[in-house]
Design a protein around this motif. Structure first.
Motif, mmCIF file in Angstrom:
data_model
loop_
_atom_site.group_PDB
_atom_site.id
_atom_site.type_symbol
_atom_site.label_atom_id
_atom_site.label_comp_id
_atom_site.label_asym_id
_atom_site.label_seq_id
_atom_site.Cartn_x
_atom_site.Cartn_y
_atom_site.Cartn_z
ATOM 1 N N ILE A 1 0.841 -1.202 0.000
ATOM 2 C CA ILE A 1 0.000 0.000 0.000
ATOM 3 C C ILE A 1 0.873 1.249 0.000
ATOM 4 N N GLY A 2 0.644 2.118 -0.972
ATOM 5 C CA GLY A 2 1.251 3.443 -0.970
ATOM 6 C C GLY A 2 0.358 4.375 -0.185
ATOM 7 N N ALA A 3 0.860 4.875 0.953
ATOM 8 C CA ALA A 3 0.038 5.675 1.865
ATOM 9 C C ALA A 3 0.757 6.977 2.215
ATOM 10 N N PRO A 4 0.738 7.955 1.319
ATOM 11 C CA PRO A 4 1.375 9.237 1.640
ATOM 12 C C PRO A 4 0.613 9.956 2.747
ATOM 13 N N MET A 5 1.317 10.786 3.489
ATOM 14 C CA MET A 5 0.681 11.566 4.548
ATOM 15 C C MET A 5 0.055 12.827 3.957
ATOM 16 N N PHE B 1 -7.087 -7.463 11.158
ATOM 17 C CA PHE B 1 -6.689 -8.605 10.331
ATOM 18 C C PHE B 1 -5.674 -9.533 11.010
ATOM 19 N N GLY B 2 -5.055 -9.084 12.088
ATOM 20 C CA GLY B 2 -3.944 -9.868 12.615
ATOM 21 C C GLY B 2 -2.804 -9.927 11.616
ATOM 22 N N ALA B 3 -2.663 -8.860 10.818
ATOM 23 C CA ALA B 3 -1.694 -8.843 9.734
ATOM 24 C C ALA B 3 -0.274 -8.636 10.251
ATOM 25 N N GLU B 4 0.681 -8.995 9.430
ATOM 26 C CA GLU B 4 2.098 -8.721 9.657
ATOM 27 C C GLU B 4 2.399 -7.414 8.915
ATOM 28 N N VAL B 5 2.688 -6.340 9.627
ATOM 29 C CA VAL B 5 2.791 -5.008 9.018
ATOM 30 C C VAL B 5 4.230 -4.511 9.050
ATOM 31 N N ASP B 6 4.706 -4.070 7.880
ATOM 32 C CA ASP B 6 6.052 -3.526 7.752
ATOM 33 C C ASP B 6 5.959 -2.185 7.035
ATOM 34 N N PHE B 7 6.817 -1.238 7.420
ATOM 35 C CA PHE B 7 6.781 0.100 6.833
ATOM 36 C C PHE B 7 8.076 0.448 6.115
ATOM 37 N N ILE B 8 7.922 1.164 5.017
ATOM 38 C CA ILE B 8 9.024 1.840 4.331
ATOM 39 C C ILE B 8 8.665 3.321 4.367
ATOM 40 N N VAL B 9 9.576 4.165 4.882
ATOM 41 C CA VAL B 9 9.199 5.549 5.181
ATOM 42 C C VAL B 9 10.152 6.555 4.527
ATOM 43 N N PRO B 10 9.854 6.990 3.303
ATOM 44 C CA PRO B 10 10.624 8.091 2.714
ATOM 45 C C PRO B 10 10.158 9.420 3.310
ATOM 46 N N GLU B 11 11.093 10.144 3.939
ATOM 47 C CA GLU B 11 10.751 11.388 4.624
ATOM 48 C C GLU B 11 11.298 12.609 3.888
ATOM 49 N N THR C 1 2.982 -4.477 3.381
ATOM 50 C CA THR C 1 4.078 -3.507 3.317
ATOM 51 C C THR C 1 3.481 -2.151 3.002
ATOM 52 N N ILE C 2 3.720 -1.173 3.863
ATOM 53 C CA ILE C 2 3.147 0.161 3.713
ATOM 54 C C ILE C 2 4.259 1.157 3.396
#
Length: 204
Positions: free
Chosen positions: A80-84, A153-163, A120-121
């Protein structure tokens, strides 16, 4: 043969940090797992409507909600691409989540049929909201999505964070350009390496 569900939500089709990173992830995934399937939704180009009373009441009997929930059910991994935007996620992504999460159908924490699914977010943001920064308390993308996806979901969540993605275009942030470039390079490297590792793991 593993299936990746890829969701983009950035409003701009070009020049989007989150789209750049998700694109690298998908390309690396395809290279590592060429026989795999990628299902793509662009929520800016083709948004889903906000959840209304009829769809909420229908639950999994709603054709749209059933379609979105089925895409999730068929996915071995989700990107998921999730910009702020204004300290939170885009409204189009919130609408997708509201439709796709159906209590008693796929929402149930550890009892969810999606439990353990890797998400992966790519949480891009114009400034820095990392721990210890002045705006740490304004970070409602990672905090929200981690709680939601693990809780429902009980999902396994990982983040990639370009700041600091606005540094190059905002004169007041000119001194931060080197940090922004470092953050972008790190995010692109992480996208490639994490996609390859995930594709290898799921194809095994």
């Amino acid at each position: 043969m593993a299936t990746l569900l890829h969701i983009d939500s950035a409003v701009f089709p070009q020049g989007s940090a989150s789209r750049d990173v998700t694109s690298v992830f998908v390309n690396a995934w395809r290279e590592q797992h060429p026989e795999g399937v990628v299902v793509y939704r662009d929520l800016a180009a083709d948004p889903v409507p906000h959840l209304d009373a009829a769809a909420a009441a229908a639950g999994a009997e709603s054709p749209l909600r059933a379609e979105l929930a089925n895409e999730l059910a068929q996915a071995d991994a989700v990107l998921i691409g999730a910009p702020m935007y204004n300290f939170s996620i885009p409204s189009t992504l919130k609408a997708w989540l509201d439709h796709a999460i159906i209590a008693g159908h796929n929402g149930g924490g550890a009892e969810s049929p999606l439990a353990g699914t890797p998400f992966t977010i790519v949480a891009s943001r114009g400034g820095s909201y990392a721990p210890g920064t002045p705006r740490e308390s304004f970070e409602f993308v990672q905090n929200y999505l981690e709680k939601l996806l693990t809780g429902m979901f009980g999902a396994e969540v990982d983040f990639i964070v370009p700041e600091l993605t606005l540094a190059a275009s905002q004169p007041a942030m000119a001194d931060l350009v080197p940090l922004a470039e470092t953050s972008r390079a790190k995010a692109l490297d992480e996208a490639a390496s994490k996609a390859k590792a995930l594709a290898t793991r799921l194809a095994a």
